[in-house]
Scaffold this motif. Sequence first.
Motif, PDB file in Angstrom:
ATOM      1  N   HIS A  42       0.824  -1.212   0.000  1.00  0.00           N
ATOM      2  CA  HIS A  42       0.000   0.000   0.000  1.00  0.00           C
ATOM      3  C   HIS A  42       0.862   1.267   0.000  1.00  0.00           C
ATOM      4  O   HIS A  42       0.465   2.287   0.581  1.00  0.00           O
ATOM      5  N   PHE A  43       2.011   1.217  -0.647  1.00  0.00           N
ATOM      6  CA  PHE A  43       2.957   2.345  -0.607  1.00  0.00           C
ATOM      7  C   PHE A  43       2.360   3.629  -1.174  1.00  0.00           C
ATOM      8  O   PHE A  43       2.762   4.734  -0.805  1.00  0.00           O
ATOM      9  N   ASP A  44       1.372   3.520  -2.091  1.00  0.00           N
ATOM     10  CA  ASP A  44       0.812   4.715  -2.721  1.00  0.00           C
ATOM     11  C   ASP A  44      -0.368   5.290  -1.952  1.00  0.00           C
ATOM     12  O   ASP A  44      -0.963   6.272  -2.380  1.00  0.00           O
ATOM     13  N   PHE A  45      -0.730   4.687  -0.812  1.00  0.00           N
ATOM     14  CA  PHE A  45      -1.809   5.215   0.017  1.00  0.00           C
ATOM     15  C   PHE A  45      -1.274   6.359   0.879  1.00  0.00           C
ATOM     16  O   PHE A  45      -0.065   6.508   1.060  1.00  0.00           O
ATOM     17  N   SER A  46      -2.187   7.148   1.428  1.00  0.00           N
ATOM     18  CA  SER A  46      -1.785   8.132   2.426  1.00  0.00           C
ATOM     19  C   SER A  46      -1.279   7.382   3.655  1.00  0.00           C
ATOM     20  O   SER A  46      -1.645   6.220   3.874  1.00  0.00           O
ATOM     21  N   PRO A  47      -0.422   8.010   4.481  1.00  0.00           N
ATOM     22  CA  PRO A  47       0.134   7.299   5.647  1.00  0.00           C
ATOM     23  C   PRO A  47      -0.939   6.666   6.543  1.00  0.00           C
ATOM     24  O   PRO A  47      -0.768   5.529   7.014  1.00  0.00           O
ATOM     25  N   MET A  48      -2.028   7.389   6.769  1.00  0.00           N
ATOM     26  CA  MET A  48      -3.071   6.851   7.635  1.00  0.00           C
ATOM     27  C   MET A  48      -3.676   5.588   7.043  1.00  0.00           C
ATOM     28  O   MET A  48      -3.797   4.555   7.708  1.00  0.00           O
TER      29      MET A  48
END
Length: 251
Positions: A42-48
Amino acid sequence: MRVAEISGHAARPRRLAQRTLVRHAAVAFLATGLVLGFAAVHFDFSPMHRWNRAFGDASMVLVALSVGLGPLARFLRSIVRVLPFRRELGIYACLLVIVHAAVILIGWVQWDLMRLFGFEWHPELLTYVMLQHGFGLANAIGVAALLLTILLGVTSSDFAMRRLGVSGWKFLQMGVLPLWWLTVAHVAYFLFMHFLSFHRATPPPNTLQPWFLGLVAAVFALRGAAYVLTVRAKGKSRPEEMGGDRATIST
């Protein structure tokens, strides 16, 4: 001889404690690897969202292993040795899902429990209105799964077994099956439906969709096959148990 017996009895709790420690270390290592692995996916998700999903996905894998090891042992006798790991798998699944829920409460809905269930504050109406029906239902299922996970986690001990009795403890621990299906329903919504909307661009399909379907199908097939095997085994033993009466009825 008496000294040797006393020494053996004294060493037994120590060996059990060492085995428990080894199981905890192994499952903790596995859980950490799963969280980091899903975070990389999930590297392209926002940190949360990245860490929210990483802890949630890792917890689901641990629950899948917990419900799958028993049936698998029916077909592979060597798996019997790792069945004790189911307790630690449940404990760490509980810890991961608590972190998962905490990230959602703090980072997503910001402690507004109405938002958790799909409501948003309407400044003109001065009241909450339902905006995300699916989000609310999926999170209600998630809360039920969370509470059940905590219940199973806090009773995953020899102390709880002694207090509840073996039969009562086993009955309670069978809650892992409804927990599994609640988890499946919760995760399926966020993997397949949450980001589908007519008023915003639909993102590309989540790369974990086929892996999720494969995991659910594998657990379902494994438990189904083990059930069929159990029924057949009982069916074969029934004529022997009934003896001559069965033969008389058959004729």
